[in-house]
Design an enzyme around this catalytic site. Structure first.
Site, short mmCIF file in Angstrom:
data_model
loop_
_atom_site.label_atom_id
_atom_site.label_comp_id
_atom_site.label_asym_id
_atom_site.label_seq_id
_atom_site.Cartn_x
_atom_site.Cartn_y
_atom_site.Cartn_z
N HIS A 59 0.84 -1.20 0.00
CA HIS A 59 0.00 0.00 0.00
C HIS A 59 0.88 1.25 0.00
CE1 HIS A 59 -3.80 2.16 1.72
NE2 HIS A 59 -3.12 2.93 0.87
N GLN A 143 -8.98 11.38 -0.76
CA GLN A 143 -9.51 10.98 -2.05
C GLN A 143 -10.67 11.91 -2.46
OE1 GLN A 143 -8.99 7.30 -3.41
NE2 GLN A 143 -8.26 6.31 -1.56
N HIS A 196 -11.54 3.22 4.40
CA HIS A 196 -12.23 4.45 4.01
C HIS A 196 -13.72 4.22 4.21
CE1 HIS A 196 -8.97 6.94 2.52
NE2 HIS A 196 -8.41 5.84 2.09
N HIS A 217 -5.12 0.61 6.23
CA HIS A 217 -4.49 1.53 7.20
C HIS A 217 -5.34 1.73 8.46
CE1 HIS A 217 -6.94 4.42 4.99
NE2 HIS A 217 -6.04 4.67 4.07
N ALA A 221 -9.16 6.81 8.61
CA ALA A 221 -10.34 6.79 7.72
C ALA A 221 -11.32 5.69 8.10
CB ALA A 221 -9.91 6.65 6.27
N GLY A 250 5.10 7.56 12.34
CA GLY A 250 5.21 8.50 13.44
C GLY A 250 4.27 9.68 13.30
N ASP A 275 2.24 3.75 2.75
CA ASP A 275 1.26 4.69 2.19
C ASP A 275 1.98 5.92 1.62
OD1 ASP A 275 -1.27 5.46 1.39
OD2 ASP A 275 -1.81 6.37 3.30
N GLY A 310 -1.39 10.70 2.67
CA GLY A 310 -0.33 9.72 2.53
C GLY A 310 0.88 10.11 3.36
#
Length: 377
Positions: A59, A143, A196, A217, A221, A250, A275, A310
């Site tokens: 990803h 997005q 998401h 992730h 989201a 971090g 990401d 990202g």
């Protein structure tokens, strides 16, 4: 090639003093460190180093000034070169929520690149992660909300054909109309990741029951993990075999939350991802992600409204940060090597130092985990 005098990360996910033999890009032998053998090929002295599998990022969006969504063979090649230089030897880059024709071009470019790959000095393209357009407008993150659409199994089949079957992972919001049926129809051939999304616990459980087995992730989201409303995170915890990605840069997730994720899911199910976007490896400035302007300063990449867009942290640095946060080295390496490969069915060839696997091998300094060498031949 004979790699000797290092501590090898074995298929048992522990370090042992061993020697590794490779030939024509394949691991052909794992030998005791004191084994006496006659060998006339290249010998690598790995003294002071850990010998670990090449990393796999399933990803990320780009790096080195290039975005996967540029939809060109040249851009993919530049991305693959940078990733290799950072110790990532297999990649599954992600798309964004874009118009259908743009997604078509991205997937065709990936399919074209995979037909004539340049493996020397480049990470190997092993898949594509379709992150959008089948997401929730409530949790769209960086997005474009206006381009989000309802899930369609028919469209996914067409995109898979355009990509030459490279689509390995699809991020989807399970609460939107058609999502569960889409998962149910295609989960035998494509892995689905819930992300998401504004879904609650019950909706996530239903999606996992339909065949999804991944969380995009984690923490970001999605609804938070609450003691009365455990959300997607709680559903993933309760469902055996669900993998959970985490961005350990971090910035996206606190140290405590990273440690909690490993405690909840165990080191067999956590996947470290970067990401990363095109500003990774580049100076501070203005960049883009999914057609939106991104401002980068230090290790933060944000849209004009402050939304995180990202990361700018390579996967190897995410691994190092995880260790500094208190994650055992062995667990962090699993999360950046074999776990991502398992999650997209690529563990037959990659992710372990084991006889018969691809000889994707890194040497990491035992003092600071800095990258000393990358071998894939």
């Amino acid at each position: 090639m004979l790699i000797k005098n290092g501590l090898v990360f074995t298929e048992k996910c522990q370090f042992e003093p061993l020697s590794v033999l490779t030939e024509s890009g394949v691991i052909t032998g794992i030998l005791p460190a004191d084994a006496m053998i006659k060998y006339g090929g290249e010998v690598v002295d790995a003294s002071g180093c850990y010998v670990v599998p090449g990393l796999t990022d399933i990803h990320f969006h780009g790096c080195a000034g290039h975005d996967f969504c540029e939809a060109t063979v040249e851009a993919i090649g530049q991305i693959a070169e940078f990733e290799y230089s950072q110790g990532v030897t297999t990649i599954c880059p992600a798309t964004m929520t874009l118009p259908d024709e743009d997604i078509d071009e991205i997937l065709r470019a990936a399919g074209e690149y995979s037909k004539n790959p340049v493996d020397d000095g480049r990470a190997k393209l092993i898949g594509v992660h379709l992150e959008g357009p089948f997401i929730s407008p409530e949790k769209c993150g960086a997005q474009k909300k206006e381009l989000i659409q309802l899930p369609s199994a028919e469209k996914l089949r067409a995109w898979q054909s355009a990509a030459g079957n490279l689509i390995k992972l699809v991020t989807i919001a399970p609460e939107v109309d058609g999502a569960i049926e889409c998962i149910r129809q295609l989960s035998e051939s494509i892995r689905f990741s819930l992300g998401h999304t504004a879904c609650g616990y019950d909706s996530a459980v239903e999606a996992f029951g339909a065949g999804a087995d991944h969380i995009t992730h984690m923490y970001n989201a999605m609804q938070p993990f609450n003691h009365r409303a455990p959300s997607l995170i709680g559903a993933g915890f309760d469902t055996e075999g669900v993998f959970a990605e985490i961005i350990c840069d971090g910035v996206h997730v606190s140290e405590t939350a990273v440690r909690a994720a490993f405690a909840l899911f165990g080191d067999d199910r956590i996947i470290l991802i970067s990401d990363s976007m095109e500003a990774t490896g580049m100076p501070d400035g203005e960049y883009q992600l999914g057609g939106q302007r991104v401002s980068v300063k230090g290790n933060r990449a944000v849209l004009s409204d402050g939304t995180l867009a990202g990361s700018v942290t390579p996967l190897a640095d995410c691994l190092r940060k995880a260790v500094k946060m208190g994650i055992p080295l062995e667990s962090a390496i699993k999360a950046a090597t074999i776990n991502p490969c398992r999650s997209i069915d690529e563990d037959k060839n990659y992710g372990r130092i084991s006889v018969g696997k691809a000889a994707h091998i890194l040497l990491l300094d035992r003092e600071d985990l800095s990258l000393k060498a990358v071998y894939t031949q």
